[in-house]
Design a protein around this motif. Structure first.
Motif, mmCIF file in Angstrom:
data_model
loop_
_atom_site.group_PDB
_atom_site.id
_atom_site.type_symbol
_atom_site.label_atom_id
_atom_site.label_comp_id
_atom_site.label_asym_id
_atom_site.label_seq_id
_atom_site.Cartn_x
_atom_site.Cartn_y
_atom_site.Cartn_z
ATOM 1 N N SER A 233 13.975 0.528 4.900
ATOM 2 C CA SER A 233 13.844 0.713 3.462
ATOM 3 C C SER A 233 12.853 -0.298 2.884
ATOM 4 O O SER A 233 12.878 -1.469 3.247
ATOM 5 C CB SER A 233 15.225 0.552 2.821
ATOM 6 N N GLY A 234 11.947 0.164 2.035
ATOM 7 C CA GLY A 234 10.987 -0.718 1.385
ATOM 8 C C GLY A 234 9.728 -0.991 2.188
ATOM 9 O O GLY A 234 8.876 -1.772 1.767
ATOM 10 N N CYS A 235 9.560 -0.325 3.338
ATOM 11 C CA CYS A 235 8.394 -0.602 4.185
ATOM 12 C C CYS A 235 7.145 0.142 3.736
ATOM 13 O O CYS A 235 6.062 -0.067 4.279
ATOM 14 C CB CYS A 235 8.703 -0.272 5.645
ATOM 15 N N GLY A 236 7.296 1.053 2.746
ATOM 16 C CA GLY A 236 6.127 1.740 2.193
ATOM 17 C C GLY A 236 6.023 3.223 2.497
ATOM 18 O O GLY A 236 5.011 3.860 2.189
ATOM 19 N N LYS A 237 7.074 3.803 3.070
ATOM 20 C CA LYS A 237 7.039 5.219 3.475
ATOM 21 C C LYS A 237 6.740 6.156 2.304
ATOM 22 O O LYS A 237 5.865 7.018 2.391
ATOM 23 C CB LYS A 237 8.381 5.625 4.116
ATOM 24 N N SER A 238 7.495 5.971 1.217
ATOM 25 C CA SER A 238 7.335 6.825 0.042
ATOM 26 C C SER A 238 5.948 6.682 -0.570
ATOM 27 O O SER A 238 5.319 7.665 -0.955
ATOM 28 C CB SER A 238 8.364 6.425 -1.017
ATOM 29 N N THR A 239 5.501 5.445 -0.656
ATOM 30 C CA THR A 239 4.179 5.172 -1.219
ATOM 31 C C THR A 239 3.101 5.849 -0.380
ATOM 32 O O THR A 239 2.178 6.474 -0.916
ATOM 33 C CB THR A 239 3.938 3.648 -1.274
ATOM 34 N N LEU A 240 3.246 5.769 0.940
ATOM 35 C CA LEU A 240 2.291 6.418 1.836
ATOM 36 C C LEU A 240 2.279 7.924 1.619
ATOM 37 O O LEU A 240 1.219 8.552 1.479
ATOM 38 C CB LEU A 240 2.651 6.097 3.299
ATOM 39 N N SER B 115 -0.545 -1.590 -4.104
ATOM 40 C CA SER B 115 0.454 -2.544 -4.586
ATOM 41 C C SER B 115 1.047 -2.046 -5.887
ATOM 42 O O SER B 115 0.437 -1.252 -6.596
ATOM 43 C CB SER B 115 -0.192 -3.915 -4.835
ATOM 44 N N TYR B 116 2.244 -2.518 -6.194
ATOM 45 C CA TYR B 116 2.840 -2.318 -7.511
ATOM 46 C C TYR B 116 2.867 -3.691 -8.155
ATOM 47 O O TYR B 116 3.709 -4.515 -7.802
ATOM 48 C CB TYR B 116 4.260 -1.766 -7.391
ATOM 49 N N GLY B 117 1.938 -3.980 -9.052
ATOM 50 C CA GLY B 117 1.826 -5.333 -9.572
ATOM 51 C C GLY B 117 1.599 -6.280 -8.407
ATOM 52 O O GLY B 117 0.734 -6.029 -7.562
ATOM 53 N N PRO C 111 3.016 -5.851 -2.636
ATOM 54 C CA PRO C 111 2.249 -4.958 -1.763
ATOM 55 C C PRO C 111 3.176 -3.924 -1.130
ATOM 56 O O PRO C 111 4.236 -4.268 -0.628
ATOM 57 C CB PRO C 111 1.675 -5.907 -0.703
ATOM 58 N N ALA C 112 2.777 -2.649 -1.202
ATOM 59 C CA ALA C 112 3.582 -1.593 -0.581
ATOM 60 C C ALA C 112 2.892 -1.074 0.682
ATOM 61 O O ALA C 112 3.543 -0.817 1.688
ATOM 62 C CB ALA C 112 3.817 -0.457 -1.568
ATOM 63 N N LEU C 113 1.560 -0.927 0.622
ATOM 64 C CA LEU C 113 0.787 -0.540 1.801
ATOM 65 C C LEU C 113 -0.297 -1.586 2.010
ATOM 66 O O LEU C 113 -0.982 -1.972 1.076
ATOM 67 C CB LEU C 113 0.136 0.842 1.601
#
Ligand code: ADP
Ligand code: ADP
Length: 230
Positions: free
Chosen positions: A38-45, A12-14, A17-19
């Motif tokens: 967009s925003g589904c968590g791809k980059s974070t993953l 999560s970012y604060g 939740p990203a993943l």
């Protein structure tokens, strides 16, 4: 054989939740596309898989060893030697020519100037940008810049290439050209690729596609085999 594995990744970012529990496997020499809105968590993953970002929970295993339990120094060594990264904007050094940019990772790894230059020219050739070897990024097209950045990401012959929206700044034609050359070279090298993209044409270049939705793997996309080259 499995090269990279994620189990129950949560991040999560604060309060955001990203993943929310992502589990996946990447085989040796496999090209895996990760798609989704967009925003589904791809980059974070991708950042968690590459050891750039530490998950809040879950684990990443590389060659069967926990990546998130290694020291930062160790992960940094992995990123330099076994992982390659390619981002939306190639982040080439503006003051250096294409050949100098591509030679840079080898010089940093302690290779001699002549050897580094020869390898750089070879990789520029493989990505079809040998003609701009002595040109600086500012005088290249977007497609040429990204192909140079791809050459720089591959010059160290990594085992895994992490590509985050590598075609994001390109028009459709340049994007398809980059994906075509990148995946062809990866296959020749037996390099595994995690390819995060919104590019609809990506399916044709990958072995398998995973669809993320709201930080989890969309089961309808899970394990869907794609016949390459169609
Ligand atoms: P994608 O790559 O699919 O667009 P991201 O992994 O970039 O998804 O983002 C997932 C979620 O996390 C989104 O809601 C996004 O707004 C949020 N997020 C990503 N990075 C940050 C950050 N540095 N700070 C706060 N929120 C972030
Ligand atoms: P794209 O322009 O879509 O990235 P290419 O990399 O194949 O595709 O470029 C096509 C041709 O156009 C190249 O030969 C390149 O020299 C030229 N070109 C395009 N944009 C520029 C630019 N901004 N500066 C210099 N040359 C360019």
């Amino acid at each position: 054989m499995t090269l990279l594995q994620a189990r129950g990744l949560v991040r999560s970012y604060g309060p955001t939740p990203a993943l929310r529990g992502v589990t996946l496997e990447l085989a040796e020499a496999e090209i895996l596309a990760v798609t989704g809105p967009s925003g589904c968590g791809k980059s974070t993953l991708l950042h968690c898989l590459a050891g750039i970002l530490r998950p809040d929970a879950g684990e990443v295993l590389y060659g069967g060893q926990r990546l998130d339990a290694r020291s930062e120094a160790d992960r940094s060594r992995l990123r330099r030697t076994e992982f390659g990264v390619l981002f939306q904007f190639g982040q080439l050094v503006a003051e250096l020519t294409a050949a100098e940019n591509v030679a840079l990772p080898l010089l940093l790894a302690g290779k001699g100037r002549r050897e580094a230059r020869t390898a750089a020219l070879n990789w520029l050739e493989r990505l079809d940008v040998a003609d701009v070897a002595d040109v600086r990024p500012g005088a290249m097209s977007g497609g040429q810049q990204q192909r140079c950045a791809a050459a720089r990401a591959l010059v160290t012959e990594p085992r895994v290439l992490f590509a985050d929206e590598p075609t994001g700044a390109l028009d459709a034609l340049a994007g398809e050209r980059l994906l075509g050359q990148l995946t062809r070279v990866a296959r020749e090298q037996h390099t595994s690729v995690v390819l995060v993209t919104h590019e609809p044409a990506v399916a044709a270049y990958a072995d398998r596609e995973i669809v993320l939705r709201d930080g989890t793997v969309d089961v309808t996309g899970l394990g869907a085999d794609i016949s390459a080259g169609t």
